[in-house]
Write an enzyme that holds these catalytic residues in place. Structure first.
Site, PDB file in Angstrom:
ATOM      1  N   HIS A 149      -1.341  -1.361  -4.180  1.00  0.00           N
ATOM      2  CA  HIS A 149      -2.598  -1.088  -3.479  1.00  0.00           C
ATOM      3  C   HIS A 149      -2.694   0.423  -3.237  1.00  0.00           C
ATOM      4  O   HIS A 149      -1.800   1.024  -2.646  1.00  0.00           O
ATOM      5  CB  HIS A 149      -2.608  -1.862  -2.156  1.00  0.00           C
ATOM      6  CG  HIS A 149      -3.885  -1.773  -1.396  1.00  0.00           C
ATOM      7  ND1 HIS A 149      -4.989  -2.547  -1.704  1.00  0.00           N
ATOM      8  CD2 HIS A 149      -4.251  -1.011  -0.335  1.00  0.00           C
ATOM      9  CE1 HIS A 149      -5.971  -2.272  -0.850  1.00  0.00           C
ATOM     10  NE2 HIS A 149      -5.555  -1.338  -0.010  1.00  0.00           N
ATOM     11  N   ASP A 181      -6.142  -6.829   4.495  1.00  0.00           N
ATOM     12  CA  ASP A 181      -5.581  -5.469   4.520  1.00  0.00           C
ATOM     13  C   ASP A 181      -5.620  -4.918   5.934  1.00  0.00           C
ATOM     14  O   ASP A 181      -6.692  -4.728   6.505  1.00  0.00           O
ATOM     15  CB  ASP A 181      -6.424  -4.591   3.577  1.00  0.00           C
ATOM     16  CG  ASP A 181      -5.908  -3.170   3.445  1.00  0.00           C
ATOM     17  OD1 ASP A 181      -4.825  -2.857   3.976  1.00  0.00           O
ATOM     18  OD2 ASP A 181      -6.606  -2.372   2.782  1.00  0.00           O
ATOM     19  N   MET A 192     -12.385   3.828  -0.054  1.00  0.00           N
ATOM     20  CA  MET A 192     -12.997   4.032   1.266  1.00  0.00           C
ATOM     21  C   MET A 192     -13.741   5.353   1.211  1.00  0.00           C
ATOM     22  O   MET A 192     -13.362   6.356   1.838  1.00  0.00           O
ATOM     23  CB  MET A 192     -11.899   4.029   2.335  1.00  0.00           C
ATOM     24  CG  MET A 192     -11.338   2.632   2.570  1.00  0.00           C
ATOM     25  SD  MET A 192      -9.755   2.642   3.417  1.00  0.00           S
ATOM     26  CE  MET A 192      -8.683   2.865   1.999  1.00  0.00           C
ATOM     27  N   SER A 229       0.843  -1.199   0.000  1.00  0.00           N
ATOM     28  CA  SER A 229       0.000   0.000   0.000  1.00  0.00           C
ATOM     29  C   SER A 229       0.874   1.242   0.000  1.00  0.00           C
ATOM     30  O   SER A 229       1.669   1.448   0.921  1.00  0.00           O
ATOM     31  CB  SER A 229      -0.892   0.011   1.248  1.00  0.00           C
ATOM     32  OG  SER A 229      -1.408   1.320   1.422  1.00  0.00           O
ATOM     33  N   MET A 260     -11.006  -6.483   5.782  1.00  0.00           N
ATOM     34  CA  MET A 260     -10.235  -5.489   6.546  1.00  0.00           C
ATOM     35  C   MET A 260      -9.864  -6.096   7.898  1.00  0.00           C
ATOM     36  O   MET A 260     -10.732  -6.534   8.648  1.00  0.00           O
ATOM     37  CB  MET A 260     -11.070  -4.224   6.776  1.00  0.00           C
ATOM     38  CG  MET A 260     -11.252  -3.330   5.572  1.00  0.00           C
ATOM     39  SD  MET A 260      -9.721  -2.802   4.762  1.00  0.00           S
ATOM     40  CE  MET A 260      -8.810  -2.004   6.084  1.00  0.00           C
ATOM     41  N   ASP A 294      -4.950   3.405  -1.629  1.00  0.00           N
ATOM     42  CA  ASP A 294      -6.013   3.683  -0.659  1.00  0.00           C
ATOM     43  C   ASP A 294      -6.612   5.055  -0.897  1.00  0.00           C
ATOM     44  O   ASP A 294      -5.951   6.080  -0.710  1.00  0.00           O
ATOM     45  CB  ASP A 294      -5.441   3.602   0.764  1.00  0.00           C
ATOM     46  CG  ASP A 294      -5.148   2.174   1.169  1.00  0.00           C
ATOM     47  OD1 ASP A 294      -6.083   1.350   1.114  1.00  0.00           O
ATOM     48  OD2 ASP A 294      -4.000   1.874   1.539  1.00  0.00           O
ATOM     49  N   MET A 334      -9.380   7.707   0.260  1.00  0.00           N
ATOM     50  CA  MET A 334     -10.202   8.048   1.435  1.00  0.00           C
ATOM     51  C   MET A 334     -10.809   9.432   1.259  1.00  0.00           C
ATOM     52  O   MET A 334     -10.152  10.340   0.747  1.00  0.00           O
ATOM     53  CB  MET A 334      -9.336   8.030   2.695  1.00  0.00           C
ATOM     54  CG  MET A 334      -8.578   6.730   2.905  1.00  0.00           C
ATOM     55  SD  MET A 334      -7.749   6.719   4.498  1.00  0.00           S
ATOM     56  CE  MET A 334      -6.774   5.199   4.338  1.00  0.00           C
TER      57      MET A 334
END
Ligand code: DX5
Ligand code: ZN
Length: 224
Positions: free
Chosen positions: A43, A183, A78, A18, A147, A45, A47
């Site tokens: 990966h 994750d 997310m 990530s 998660m 992420d 948000m």
């Protein structure tokens, strides 16, 4: 759209570092380092400060990064109401698009749309969300992301119950060609346990980027 779409192979364990834990001022270099270090996927992420209490990056940055890597981009959304942005992430170069079940009242429709856009369709479950929410969408899925921390931040501790949950999801998947990804809080110390529980895509942020020897850490995550 990207042309690096992953192919499911049940015999492989894949490592997806990530970039949340990388130096955000040097993301291009981080991607080159990951590719040279044996990472399988990247990966990413995303948000929104609403679904999770943190803000990161969006399609323009993913599009800029796409030029720096040939690895599949595994984009973990997310965000609230992800349907608004699916085509933007596809156009930016996402290969896997994973939404949170908790953010999708019409999950079947969302997954169908991700596949229609040409991406692999993933669903993520927060630690408190039961596995049963997946039962009626298994035919629309390419990846399930368990998660193992509450999403929002890197560097948190692995929640032990996640091993039981991985095993439950693995049983639900049975022999379907669906990636099972984990994750949060994964390191070479517990990657053997998550693999034994059924995970075949391992995300690791701080374990990779805080390590002094990134290729050795990726090998350790894979071979533990
Ligand atoms: C957390 C993110 C993770 C995070 C993992 O909300 O989804 O991908 O970067 O970081 P580590 O491996 O440090 O827990
Ligand atoms: Zn993630």
């Amino acid at each position: 759209m990207s042309s690096f779409a992953p192919v499911y192979d049940p015999t492989q364990v894949l490592i997806a570092p990530s970039i949340l834990s990388a130096d955000f001022a040097k993301l291009g270099e981080a991607l080159q380092c990951l590719e040279a270090s044996g990472a399988d996927w990247v990966h990413v992420d995303v948000m929104d400060g609403m679904f999770v209490p943190n803000l990161t990056l969006g399609p323009p940055i993913i599009e800029a990064l796409r030029k720096h890597s040939k690895l599949p981009f595994d984009v973990h959304l997310m965000i609230e109401q992800p349907d608004r942005y699916l085509s933007h992430f596809r156009d930016a170069g996402a290969d896997v698009l994973t939404v949170h079940a908790e953010a999708c009242p019409h999950l079947h429709r969302t997954l169908t749309e991700i596949r229609r856009l040409g991406c692999k369709a993933g669903v993520s479950l927060n630690p408190a969300t039961p596995v049963s929410v997946l039962e009626n969408v298994l035919d629309e899925l390419d990846l399930i992301l368990v998660m193992s921390v509450n999403p929002g931040f890197g560097g948190q501790s692995f929640i032990p119950n996640s091993l039981k949950k991985l095993a439950q999801v693995k049983a639900l998947i049975a022999d379907r060609p669906i990636f099972l990804e984990v994750d949060g809080g994964v390191s070479p110390q517990n990657s053997g346990a998550v693999k034994a529980a059924g995970a075949n895509v391992i995300v690791a942020g701080s374990a990779v980027f805080k390590s002094k020897d990134i290729p050795a850490t990726i090998r350790a995550l894979k071979n533990a």
